[in-house]
Motif scaffolding. Sequence first.
Motif, short mmCIF file in Angstrom:
data_model
loop_
_atom_site.label_atom_id
_atom_site.label_comp_id
_atom_site.label_asym_id
_atom_site.label_seq_id
_atom_site.Cartn_x
_atom_site.Cartn_y
_atom_site.Cartn_z
N ARG A 54 0.83 -1.20 0.00
CA ARG A 54 0.00 0.00 0.00
C ARG A 54 0.87 1.26 0.00
O ARG A 54 0.56 2.26 -0.66
N ALA A 55 1.98 1.21 0.73
CA ALA A 55 2.85 2.39 0.84
C ALA A 55 3.53 2.71 -0.48
O ALA A 55 3.74 3.88 -0.80
N ALA A 56 3.90 1.69 -1.24
CA ALA A 56 4.54 1.86 -2.56
C ALA A 56 5.62 2.94 -2.52
O ALA A 56 5.55 3.95 -3.22
N ARG A 57 6.64 2.72 -1.71
CA ARG A 57 7.71 3.72 -1.58
C ARG A 57 8.52 3.82 -2.89
O ARG A 57 8.86 2.80 -3.49
N PRO A 58 8.83 5.03 -3.33
CA PRO A 58 9.58 5.22 -4.58
C PRO A 58 10.88 4.43 -4.57
O PRO A 58 11.64 4.47 -3.60
N GLY A 59 11.11 3.69 -5.65
CA GLY A 59 12.36 2.95 -5.80
C GLY A 59 12.43 1.64 -5.04
O GLY A 59 13.43 0.92 -5.17
N GLU A 60 11.39 1.28 -4.28
CA GLU A 60 11.44 0.07 -3.46
C GLU A 60 10.59 -1.04 -4.08
O GLU A 60 9.37 -0.95 -4.11
N THR A 61 11.26 -2.07 -4.56
CA THR A 61 10.56 -3.27 -5.02
C THR A 61 10.25 -4.14 -3.82
O THR A 61 11.12 -4.39 -2.98
N VAL A 62 9.02 -4.59 -3.72
CA VAL A 62 8.60 -5.46 -2.63
C VAL A 62 8.52 -6.88 -3.17
O VAL A 62 7.95 -7.12 -4.24
N TYR A 63 9.11 -7.83 -2.42
CA TYR A 63 9.09 -9.23 -2.81
C TYR A 63 8.11 -10.00 -1.94
O TYR A 63 8.18 -9.94 -0.71
N ALA A 64 7.19 -10.70 -2.60
CA ALA A 64 6.14 -11.43 -1.90
C ALA A 64 6.31 -12.94 -2.08
O ALA A 64 6.89 -13.39 -3.08
N PRO A 65 5.80 -13.73 -1.16
CA PRO A 65 5.88 -15.19 -1.30
C PRO A 65 4.81 -15.71 -2.26
O PRO A 65 3.79 -15.07 -2.50
N ALA A 66 5.06 -16.90 -2.79
CA ALA A 66 4.10 -17.59 -3.64
C ALA A 66 3.87 -18.98 -3.06
O ALA A 66 4.67 -19.47 -2.25
N PHE A 67 2.78 -19.63 -3.46
CA PHE A 67 2.49 -20.99 -3.00
C PHE A 67 2.63 -21.95 -4.16
O PHE A 67 2.04 -21.74 -5.22
N ARG A 68 3.42 -23.01 -3.98
CA ARG A 68 3.62 -24.03 -5.01
C ARG A 68 2.72 -25.22 -4.70
O ARG A 68 2.97 -25.97 -3.75
N ARG A 69 1.68 -25.39 -5.49
CA ARG A 69 0.75 -26.51 -5.24
C ARG A 69 1.41 -27.86 -5.47
O ARG A 69 1.03 -28.85 -4.82
N ASP A 70 2.39 -27.91 -6.38
CA ASP A 70 3.05 -29.19 -6.60
C ASP A 70 3.89 -29.62 -5.40
O ASP A 70 4.07 -30.81 -5.14
N LEU A 71 4.36 -28.63 -4.62
CA LEU A 71 5.13 -28.91 -3.41
C LEU A 71 4.27 -28.83 -2.15
O LEU A 71 4.68 -29.33 -1.11
N GLU A 72 3.13 -28.19 -2.27
CA GLU A 72 2.26 -27.91 -1.11
C GLU A 72 2.99 -27.09 -0.06
O GLU A 72 2.81 -27.27 1.15
N GLU A 73 3.82 -26.15 -0.53
CA GLU A 73 4.61 -25.30 0.37
C GLU A 73 4.70 -23.89 -0.20
O GLU A 73 4.70 -23.70 -1.42
#
Length: 213
Positions: A98-117
């Motif tokens: 939400r903050a979307a700070r200039p120049g800052e890329t935010v990295y988010a997690p993903a879910f792998r259904r094939d791994l269930e993790e």
Amino acid sequence: MVARPVETDLADLVDRARAFVVPGQRRMLGITGAPGAGKSTVAEAVVAALGPASAVLVPMDGFHLANAVLEALGRRARKGAHDTFDDAGYVALLERLRAARPGETVYAPAFRRDLEEPIGSALAVAPDVPLVVTEGNYLLLERDAWPRARALLDEVWFLAPGEDVRKERLVRRHEAFGKSPVDARAWALGTDQRNAELITATAPRADAVFVLR
């Protein structure tokens, strides 16, 4: 006021989402519904239609607790229930997005259904992408940290397909990721169904309820 179900199609949802795209401003759209409602399919299609310069998808499922943690908590057999996610971690990510700070890329997690993790730092969100779409089961749940997540979203849509369609999708999904037909149906009509009943009860808090043609 309770949102009345609206019959629509994917093209209409893309147009509705496009209205949230305002260059230079960060908007956040949530898509929710019971397991098998089509949240991932719709969210992926909307983001693909809008293009990477306009929208990015950050699913809630990246905040599944790891299987080892669920085992330690005695919740492995209920994976997918509201207390098998890191809800506070999800809120913290939404706050950063939400903050979307200039120049800052935010990295988010993903879910792998094939791994269930979950896999950490798998999704990159650039600061200049105006629309973040997030999808998940519990965006409208009124307990634990979930209300704080809802407060960060500009709008939340609830997808409400027919129950027979939703359940059959779930069975097919579980089979596709390795469950036997018997186990797939047992999980869809057991653990998934209990979660679905809780999630469906949150639909009156949605900004819009959609039934896709």
